[in-house]
Design an enzyme around this catalytic site. Sequence first.
Site, PDB file in Angstrom:
ATOM      1  N   CYS A   1       2.851   0.078   4.326  1.00  0.00           N
ATOM      2  CA  CYS A   1       2.819   0.412   5.757  1.00  0.00           C
ATOM      3  C   CYS A   1       1.377   0.778   6.077  1.00  0.00           C
ATOM      4  CB  CYS A   1       3.766   1.564   6.060  1.00  0.00           C
ATOM      5  SG  CYS A   1       5.447   1.349   5.401  1.00  0.00           S
TER       6      CYS A   1
ATOM      7  N   GLY B   1      -5.620   0.964   8.036  1.00  0.00           N
ATOM      8  CA  GLY B   1      -6.349   0.528   6.848  1.00  0.00           C
ATOM      9  C   GLY B   1      -7.050   1.612   6.072  1.00  0.00           C
ATOM     10  N   GLY B   2      -6.934   2.864   6.502  1.00  0.00           N
ATOM     11  CA  GLY B   2      -7.625   3.928   5.792  1.00  0.00           C
ATOM     12  C   GLY B   2      -7.158   4.090   4.360  1.00  0.00           C
ATOM     13  N   LYS B   3      -5.845   4.131   4.160  1.00  0.00           N
ATOM     14  CA  LYS B   3      -5.318   4.314   2.807  1.00  0.00           C
ATOM     15  C   LYS B   3      -5.531   3.059   1.962  1.00  0.00           C
ATOM     16  CE  LYS B   3      -1.922   7.847   4.062  1.00  0.00           C
ATOM     17  NZ  LYS B   3      -2.230   7.902   5.509  1.00  0.00           N
TER      18      LYS B   3
ATOM     19  N   GLU C   1       1.626  -4.764   7.164  1.00  0.00           N
ATOM     20  CA  GLU C   1       1.907  -4.009   8.386  1.00  0.00           C
ATOM     21  C   GLU C   1       2.979  -4.727   9.190  1.00  0.00           C
ATOM     22  OE1 GLU C   1       2.357  -1.596  11.462  1.00  0.00           O
ATOM     23  OE2 GLU C   1       1.224  -1.054   9.653  1.00  0.00           O
TER      24      GLU C   1
ATOM     25  N   ASP D   1       3.332   4.877   2.972  1.00  0.00           N
ATOM     26  CA  ASP D   1       3.073   5.935   3.952  1.00  0.00           C
ATOM     27  C   ASP D   1       3.969   5.609   5.144  1.00  0.00           C
ATOM     28  OD1 ASP D   1       1.571   8.281   4.842  1.00  0.00           O
ATOM     29  OD2 ASP D   1       0.703   6.915   6.327  1.00  0.00           O
TER      30      ASP D   1
ATOM     31  N   CYS E   1       3.206  11.902   7.317  1.00  0.00           N
ATOM     32  CA  CYS E   1       2.326  12.855   8.010  1.00  0.00           C
ATOM     33  C   CYS E   1       3.206  13.844   8.779  1.00  0.00           C
ATOM     34  CB  CYS E   1       1.337  12.146   8.921  1.00  0.00           C
ATOM     35  SG  CYS E   1       2.095  11.164  10.234  1.00  0.00           S
TER      36      CYS E   1
END
Length: 467
Positions: free
Chosen positions: A120, A124-126, A144, A188, A241
């Site tokens: 997920c 794109g940070g992770k 995604e 995530d 989160c």
Amino acid sequence: MGNPLTDTFRHYLTEHLGEYATPLAEALEKSAPSVAVRINRRKRVCTSAIFPDIADGSVPWCEEGIYLSERPDFTHDPRLHQGLYYVQDASSMAVAKAAAYLTGLMELPEGESLRYLDACAAPGGKTTSAIASLPDDALVVANEFDYRRAEILKENVIKWGSPATVVSRGDTSRFLKLKEFFHIVAADVPCSGEGMMRKDAKAVAQWSPALVGQCVERQKEIILNLWETLMPGGYLIYSTCTFNRHENEEIISWIADELGGEPVETELEFPGALKTGLMYRFLPGRVRGEGLALGIVRKPGDLKGAFAPKNSRKQKGGNASKVNCAGAIARITAQAAGWLAEQQLWTCTLRGEEIIAYPARHAEAISRLEKALDIIHTGVNLGTVKGKGIVPDQSLAMSTSLRGDAFPTEEVSLEKALSYLRRESSGGFDAPRGPVLLTFENAPLGFVNNLGNRANNLYPAAWRILH
């Protein structure tokens, strides 16, 4: 500062976090979100060169992460668009540390490269932090569900520059076709967003116990899809989160009870994070970052007999300059492949008019991915065939595998760099006609086609900055 919370949510926090609820609520309401960036060391950038005037300490669990004392104008900083750093919440950087730790626990069959799924993944940070923390020969797949967000994910993965990447879009049910394929799966999952309440008033407005219940059902559906694609002996990194137990500890327990997963106790250290049973909790007020919960589950079994490319031994550690090309496209793909550094064996293929290259050690794995997923990016897009020539692609400009002397270069000022990123036209350059690689602060920015008296801007239209 943060955002005011409802009384209903305050009571809910107390129910789920006990003594930690009151200081957390105070932090969510009265403190400002932190700002952090993560440096792309594979593009040889020194940390001290990024925002030296506002750098405000290192992220404890990420060697490449630095806090900033204020939020600068990222949009108008060419270095962001060059993939020299990524703006990411510090708490989220913890997932990559978990991935690196688990990699160290795994003994792969000889000649087999790690395969990692970020299920997920947008924006794109992770994904990019995982790329930075995993072995150089790992294959990273980022998926995604939302098509618009998938395009943002694709852009950020391309800018980060790794050639051993695949970006796909669509529901996680597609991964049911890839049984026991990945060594590590990171999920995530979509959640009720409680951890974002300090920075996003919409997260406060949309929250309800009913939303939490809907998220739990969706999370279970996603995990059921992903469990089959995880190898026996592999690891699931589960994160949200949000703060409540329903979407965190209870999901980990459900994976153990219903799927036979083995919750993992680790020796990871995250200064300030709260360890509650099987989860690490990053709570604003305790850590300098937003809300995150993270847990790890192992799939029973061992890695022996798992899928491994038949030709992986042959390609292990190859430093050859050879390129595998298919029949009729051999000449033109070989020309384009000459733009890549001779650091490994490459496989090149023509998809429509685009020339795609990726490390040959992943050829069989990528072939299987292509049959199962809706793939929108693979490896490095070298360029597009136009007549008898090739127009180089922005993906090549951003790649860490671009050969340093492949194109004539032209260093540009900040003003000209921003003009280029707006996709504005410009005059010509004192360089040979044809493709010219523009650089800013000696790092690749993108291509123009130099025509002498003017230059065509080749920056992707969808990526341009609008003001």
